[in-house]
Write a protein that holds these residues in place. Structure first.
Motif, PDB file in Angstrom:
ATOM      1  N   VAL A   9       0.865  -1.174   0.000  1.00  0.00           N
ATOM      2  CA  VAL A   9       0.000   0.000   0.000  1.00  0.00           C
ATOM      3  C   VAL A   9       0.903   1.226   0.000  1.00  0.00           C
ATOM      4  O   VAL A   9       1.826   1.325   0.817  1.00  0.00           O
ATOM      5  CB  VAL A   9      -0.934   0.021   1.222  1.00  0.00           C
ATOM      6  CG1 VAL A   9      -1.774   1.296   1.235  1.00  0.00           C
ATOM      7  CG2 VAL A   9      -1.841  -1.207   1.224  1.00  0.00           C
ATOM      8  N   ARG A  10       0.646   2.146  -0.901  1.00  0.00           N
ATOM      9  CA  ARG A  10       1.490   3.337  -1.028  1.00  0.00           C
ATOM     10  C   ARG A  10       0.623   4.559  -1.304  1.00  0.00           C
ATOM     11  O   ARG A  10      -0.593   4.448  -1.560  1.00  0.00           O
ATOM     12  CB  ARG A  10       2.491   3.170  -2.171  1.00  0.00           C
ATOM     13  CG  ARG A  10       1.859   2.934  -3.526  1.00  0.00           C
ATOM     14  CD  ARG A  10       2.810   3.190  -4.676  1.00  0.00           C
ATOM     15  NE  ARG A  10       2.244   2.869  -5.978  1.00  0.00           N
ATOM     16  CZ  ARG A  10       1.450   3.671  -6.678  1.00  0.00           C
ATOM     17  NH1 ARG A  10       1.108   4.859  -6.193  1.00  0.00           N
ATOM     18  NH2 ARG A  10       0.992   3.305  -7.871  1.00  0.00           N
ATOM     19  N   LEU A 147      -5.368  -5.771   4.535  1.00  0.00           N
ATOM     20  CA  LEU A 147      -4.151  -4.956   4.392  1.00  0.00           C
ATOM     21  C   LEU A 147      -4.515  -3.510   4.045  1.00  0.00           C
ATOM     22  O   LEU A 147      -3.994  -2.560   4.644  1.00  0.00           O
ATOM     23  CB  LEU A 147      -3.256  -5.551   3.307  1.00  0.00           C
ATOM     24  CG  LEU A 147      -2.018  -4.730   2.915  1.00  0.00           C
ATOM     25  CD1 LEU A 147      -1.086  -4.554   4.099  1.00  0.00           C
ATOM     26  CD2 LEU A 147      -1.285  -5.395   1.749  1.00  0.00           C
ATOM     27  N   ARG A 150      -6.393  -1.811   7.198  1.00  0.00           N
ATOM     28  CA  ARG A 150      -5.573  -1.531   8.385  1.00  0.00           C
ATOM     29  C   ARG A 150      -4.394  -0.614   8.071  1.00  0.00           C
ATOM     30  O   ARG A 150      -3.868   0.037   8.976  1.00  0.00           O
ATOM     31  CB  ARG A 150      -5.100  -2.842   9.005  1.00  0.00           C
ATOM     32  CG  ARG A 150      -6.253  -3.691   9.541  1.00  0.00           C
ATOM     33  CD  ARG A 150      -5.748  -4.947  10.219  1.00  0.00           C
ATOM     34  NE  ARG A 150      -5.064  -4.630  11.465  1.00  0.00           N
ATOM     35  CZ  ARG A 150      -4.253  -5.485  12.103  1.00  0.00           C
ATOM     36  NH1 ARG A 150      -4.021  -6.690  11.579  1.00  0.00           N
ATOM     37  NH2 ARG A 150      -3.671  -5.132  13.230  1.00  0.00           N
ATOM     38  N   SER A 151      -4.002  -0.548   6.803  1.00  0.00           N
ATOM     39  CA  SER A 151      -2.931   0.387   6.453  1.00  0.00           C
ATOM     40  C   SER A 151      -3.343   1.820   6.777  1.00  0.00           C
ATOM     41  O   SER A 151      -2.508   2.663   7.138  1.00  0.00           O
ATOM     42  CB  SER A 151      -2.581   0.272   4.962  1.00  0.00           C
ATOM     43  OG  SER A 151      -3.633   0.762   4.142  1.00  0.00           O
ATOM     44  N   ARG A 152      -4.640   2.106   6.687  1.00  0.00           N
ATOM     45  CA  ARG A 152      -5.128   3.456   6.986  1.00  0.00           C
ATOM     46  C   ARG A 152      -4.860   3.839   8.439  1.00  0.00           C
ATOM     47  O   ARG A 152      -4.511   4.979   8.736  1.00  0.00           O
ATOM     48  CB  ARG A 152      -6.632   3.550   6.692  1.00  0.00           C
ATOM     49  CG  ARG A 152      -6.988   3.264   5.243  1.00  0.00           C
ATOM     50  CD  ARG A 152      -8.485   3.277   5.011  1.00  0.00           C
ATOM     51  NE  ARG A 152      -9.179   2.264   5.807  1.00  0.00           N
ATOM     52  CZ  ARG A 152     -10.465   1.975   5.669  1.00  0.00           C
ATOM     53  NH1 ARG A 152     -11.203   2.632   4.775  1.00  0.00           N
ATOM     54  NH2 ARG A 152     -11.036   1.050   6.406  1.00  0.00           N
ATOM     55  N   LEU A 297       1.462  -6.644   9.828  1.00  0.00           N
ATOM     56  CA  LEU A 297       1.488  -5.527   8.893  1.00  0.00           C
ATOM     57  C   LEU A 297       2.642  -4.637   9.315  1.00  0.00           C
ATOM     58  O   LEU A 297       2.793  -4.325  10.495  1.00  0.00           O
ATOM     59  CB  LEU A 297       0.195  -4.715   8.972  1.00  0.00           C
ATOM     60  CG  LEU A 297      -1.055  -5.265   8.301  1.00  0.00           C
ATOM     61  CD1 LEU A 297      -1.764  -6.232   9.249  1.00  0.00           C
ATOM     62  CD2 LEU A 297      -1.999  -4.121   7.937  1.00  0.00           C
ATOM     63  N   ALA A 299       4.681  -0.961   8.390  1.00  0.00           N
ATOM     64  CA  ALA A 299       4.633   0.302   7.655  1.00  0.00           C
ATOM     65  C   ALA A 299       5.891   1.106   7.943  1.00  0.00           C
ATOM     66  O   ALA A 299       6.515   0.968   8.999  1.00  0.00           O
ATOM     67  CB  ALA A 299       3.394   1.105   8.043  1.00  0.00           C
ATOM     68  N   ARG A 307       4.612   3.482   3.098  1.00  0.00           N
ATOM     69  CA  ARG A 307       4.388   2.193   2.458  1.00  0.00           C
ATOM     70  C   ARG A 307       4.018   1.186   3.537  1.00  0.00           C
ATOM     71  O   ARG A 307       4.517   1.262   4.669  1.00  0.00           O
ATOM     72  CB  ARG A 307       5.641   1.710   1.695  1.00  0.00           C
ATOM     73  CG  ARG A 307       6.021   2.624   0.540  1.00  0.00           C
ATOM     74  CD  ARG A 307       7.337   2.208  -0.110  1.00  0.00           C
ATOM     75  NE  ARG A 307       7.215   1.044  -0.964  1.00  0.00           N
ATOM     76  CZ  ARG A 307       6.815   1.073  -2.227  1.00  0.00           C
ATOM     77  NH1 ARG A 307       6.471   2.220  -2.791  1.00  0.00           N
ATOM     78  NH2 ARG A 307       6.752  -0.021  -2.953  1.00  0.00           N
ATOM     79  N   CYS A 308       3.138   0.250   3.194  1.00  0.00           N
ATOM     80  CA  CYS A 308       2.677  -0.751   4.162  1.00  0.00           C
ATOM     81  C   CYS A 308       2.517  -2.086   3.450  1.00  0.00           C
ATOM     82  O   CYS A 308       1.983  -2.142   2.334  1.00  0.00           O
ATOM     83  CB  CYS A 308       1.345  -0.306   4.780  1.00  0.00           C
ATOM     84  SG  CYS A 308       0.680  -1.429   6.039  1.00  0.00           S
ATOM     85  N   TYR A 341       4.770  -1.800  13.375  1.00  0.00           N
ATOM     86  CA  TYR A 341       4.125  -3.035  12.970  1.00  0.00           C
ATOM     87  C   TYR A 341       2.996  -3.421  13.908  1.00  0.00           C
ATOM     88  O   TYR A 341       2.988  -3.034  15.090  1.00  0.00           O
ATOM     89  CB  TYR A 341       5.138  -4.186  12.851  1.00  0.00           C
ATOM     90  CG  TYR A 341       5.711  -4.693  14.154  1.00  0.00           C
ATOM     91  CD1 TYR A 341       5.199  -5.863  14.744  1.00  0.00           C
ATOM     92  CD2 TYR A 341       6.749  -4.046  14.804  1.00  0.00           C
ATOM     93  CE1 TYR A 341       5.722  -6.356  15.940  1.00  0.00           C
ATOM     94  CE2 TYR A 341       7.276  -4.527  15.984  1.00  0.00           C
ATOM     95  CZ  TYR A 341       6.749  -5.687  16.553  1.00  0.00           C
ATOM     96  OH  TYR A 341       7.279  -6.160  17.727  1.00  0.00           O
TER      97      TYR A 341
END
Length: 345
Positions: A9-10, A147, A150-152, A297, A299, A307-308, A341
């Motif tokens: 995720v970027r 992914l 949760r990256s948010r 996860l 990041a 990035r994640c 993480y």
């Protein structure tokens, strides 16, 4: 099926417009944060690009939008997207319906009546919002939706000063087989000269402020609505049930707020109490090796460099971790990199 470890995720860039437009055409309507309109999507990306370029948060929380995308690091294809809004209701009032109950008693009849009512409210103004999550139908396996979602929260954690104390997520409501909305047809549609599809197209490009402007401001008794409209209140679209469960696992709750457009549920949480934000840990990479550990996860980076990705992480103690080579490649990190993480659950 491509392994989830091949994705990162970027931050989105203006060059991602063609990918977002192709995904927007697959949403099936009612997905206002990802309209199948090139001009509207270009405006979103330009607004996001400006937010990524702003290095420091001000003394007050600004009205910013961040767009993230899910990229296959082997092919470069963009296969998903999500969005973060730092402060809703700053440009225009942020309206919701609040479902409540009015209890009345008749002494003569010796009966108590409880009536459900929808009241127009701006209770959620000033909140941050997570939304716009869409995953390409060909990738809906292997935890990629998780992914993206949760990256948010790891992004919020990395830029906490730019987000509010409360966070919300609006889920798309029920859409019937013909592309109509029972809630719209039973309520808002009676006050507008357009069907749901027409309103959906206008809403996707211009927002739903026009609904709030023209809808009656007094409470609406749900008993006056059709059975189908009443049954749709607070229910997510079938494609959003998994998203609702993910939100609940993060600590979000449905507190009787629903979208004024399609009646879908609005979920809310205290930002610092969101599970991923609360439980994530900062660490430094001391080695890159396939050395076991937990699935997590991971990041790194801020703003455009965020990035994640999924990784195998082993805690070596005193803030040091070992991550696998695939993760290091996806995140573009080496030894001594600072990461955050959260265990994959």
């Amino acid at each position: 099926m491509t392994p989830a470890t091949d994705f990162v995720v970027r931050a989105a860039t203006p060059d991602d417009l063609p990918h977002l437009y192709e995904m927007a055409k697959l949403t099936g309507g009612g997905f206002t944060n990802l309209p199948p309109d090139r001009k509207a999507l270009r405006t979103k990306l330009e607004r996001s690009d400006a937010a990524f370029a702003k290095a420091e948060a001000g003394t007050t929380i600004a009205d910013e939008l961040f767009v993230l995308v899910l990229e296959n690091v082997r092919t470069g294809d963009v296969r998903g997207t999500c969005q973060l809004f730092t402060h809703v209701g700053q440009r225009h009032p942020f309206y919701s319906y609040r479902l409540g109950t009015l209890t009345q008693h008749s002494r003569e009849l010796d009966r108590t009546f409880r009536a459900e009512m929808l009241s127009l409210t701006t209770d959620l103004e000033g909140s941050s919002e997570v939304g716009g999550l869409f995953l390409h139908p060909g990738e809906r396996a292997g935890g990629l939706g998780l992914l993206l979602a949760r990256s948010r929260y790891l992004f919020i954690r990395a830029h906490r000063a730019r987000f509010a104390e409360r966070i919300l997520a609006e889920l798309r409501g029920i859409i019937d087989e013909g592309g109509g909305s029972p809630f719209w047809d039973g309520l808002a549609g009676r006050f507008f000269g357009m069907n749901f599809q027409q309103a959906d197209e206008f809403n996707a490009v211009n927002g739903h402020q026009f609904i709030a402007d023209l809808m009656p401001k007094h409470p609406i008794y749900t008993a006056m609505l059709s059975d189908t409209a009443r049954a749709a209140i607070g229910l997510p679209h079938p494609s959003g049930r998994a998203a609702m469960r993910m939100l609940e696992n993060e600590g979000f709750a449905h507190e009787n707020y629903v979208d004024i457009f399609d009646g879908g549920p609005t979920m809310t949480a205290r930002t610092d109490a969101v599970r991923t934000i609360r439980d994530a840990r900062d660490a430094q990479v001391v080695a890159i090796d396939r050395d076991g550990g937990i699935e997590a996860l991971v990041a790194t980076g801020r703003l455009r460099d965020f990035r994640c990705a999924y990784a195998s992480v082993r805690d070596t103690g005193e803030g040091g971790v070992i991550v696998d080579p695939g993760c290091a490649t996806a995140l573009r990190i080496g030894e001594d990199a600072a990461i955050v993480y959260a265990p994959r659950v």
